[in-house]
Scaffold this active site. Structure first.
Site, mmCIF file in Angstrom:
data_model
loop_
_atom_site.group_PDB
_atom_site.id
_atom_site.type_symbol
_atom_site.label_atom_id
_atom_site.label_comp_id
_atom_site.label_asym_id
_atom_site.label_seq_id
_atom_site.Cartn_x
_atom_site.Cartn_y
_atom_site.Cartn_z
ATOM 1 N N ARG A 25 -3.331 -12.005 2.972
ATOM 2 C CA ARG A 25 -4.606 -11.677 2.594
ATOM 3 C C ARG A 25 -4.796 -11.887 1.198
ATOM 4 N NH1 ARG A 25 -8.030 -8.163 3.674
ATOM 5 N NH2 ARG A 25 -9.358 -9.914 3.229
ATOM 6 N N TYR A 43 0.617 -1.210 0.001
ATOM 7 C CA TYR A 43 -0.118 0.041 0.234
ATOM 8 C C TYR A 43 0.823 1.262 -0.006
ATOM 9 C CZ TYR A 43 -4.194 -2.433 1.011
ATOM 10 O OH TYR A 43 -5.471 -3.096 0.927
ATOM 11 N N TYR A 71 -0.672 -9.709 0.387
ATOM 12 C CA TYR A 71 0.262 -9.218 1.093
ATOM 13 C C TYR A 71 0.055 -10.080 2.374
ATOM 14 C CZ TYR A 71 -3.605 -6.229 2.773
ATOM 15 O OH TYR A 71 -4.840 -5.592 3.067
ATOM 16 N N HIS A 89 -10.543 -2.819 -1.804
ATOM 17 C CA HIS A 89 -11.558 -2.276 -0.840
ATOM 18 C C HIS A 89 -12.556 -1.127 -1.561
ATOM 19 C CE1 HIS A 89 -9.114 -3.452 2.866
ATOM 20 N NE2 HIS A 89 -8.164 -3.216 1.996
ATOM 21 N N HIS A 106 -7.340 -8.178 -3.177
ATOM 22 C CA HIS A 106 -8.440 -7.698 -2.972
ATOM 23 C C HIS A 106 -8.574 -6.089 -3.269
ATOM 24 C CE1 HIS A 106 -6.288 -7.308 0.915
ATOM 25 N NE2 HIS A 106 -7.127 -5.866 0.961
#
Ligand SMILES: [Fe+2]
Length: 236
Positions: free
Chosen positions: A154, A105, A144, A159, A157
């Site tokens: 995870r 991120y 990640y 959000h 995906h």
């Protein structure tokens, strides 16, 4: 946009509990005292609060927000926002945020040792059209690690946040990609009691959305309430 009706048991099973111990940080975040109602005058705003800047330009194209092109697999993510009867919801603000292709991120708190991409912020927004449709061009996010439990990763995906016509109407959820081997190991997805509801968070590859020589297409519709509701993390 309306809230999910708590009197519908089918809808309730499609939603995760507020506190789910296997998702460790959620235990500290979830409320333990009765919720405080938002003052009535905040519900009654006549329009979404979009901030000072108009939506447009590169807001929904996350591959053109910097001087160069981001690395990774270009994808188109599109779908419709619908109510429980399949009616489209126009003029809904859809915001997304995601990791880059390496699973990192653009955020100060992300210390995963994967490269940042100077050409990718990972945030976008769009407003649904008269048919309830949104569309983003972006980069497929990487998986990640997240330290929730040993060797925790995870699934890839994106959000999603949706705003209707008041501050109280915000809904937040995540979209996944088909056939991810991490689904069974992800406490966030597994916190949703109903297996069919889990699958409603998984997008579908769609050749008709795919653009030749450019980007793969994934379709994902969002249903706000009812028996076939999309699972949400937060309900107003
Ligand atoms: Fe995430």
């Amino acid at each position: 946009m309306s809230i999910i009706r708590p009197d519908d048991p089918g809808a309730a099973r499609s939603q995760p509990p507020i506190s789910y111990p296997a998702y460790q940080s959620n235990v500290l975040r979830s409320p333990r005292r009765p919720l405080i109602r938002i003052p009535a005058n905040m519900k009654d705003l006549a329009a979404p609060v979009y901030g000072e800047l108009r939506i447009g330009g590169t807001d929904s194209d996350l591959t053109r927000q910097h001087a160069g092109e981001p690395l990774g697999e270009r994808i188109i993510v599109s779908g419709r926002v619908l109510d429980e009867d399949g009616r489209p919801l126009a003029n809904t603000l859809v915001e997304i945020w995601q990791a880059n292709a390496a699973g990192r991120y653009f955020h100060a708190n992300d210390d995963h040792p994967a490269p940042l991409d100077p050409n990718f912020t990972g945030a976008g927004r769009a407003v649904t059209d008269a048919d309830g449709r949104y569309r983003f061009l972006t980069i497929k996010p990487g998986a990640y690690p997240w330290r929730n439990h040993p060797n925790a990763w995870r699934p890839a995906h994106i959000h999603f946040s949706l705003f209707g016509h008041s501050l109280e109407s915000r809904l937040i959820t995540q979209m996944y990609f088909p056939n991810d081997p991490l689904f069974a190991h992800d406490p966030i997805l597994q916190s949703i009691p109903d297996a069919d509801a889990q699958q409603r968070l998984v997008s579908a590859f769609d050749l008709s959305l795919t653009e030749a020589e450019w980007a793969l297409g994934y379709r994902w519709d969002i249903v706000l309430r009812g028996r076939h509701s999309t699972p949400f993390e937060e309900r107003a």
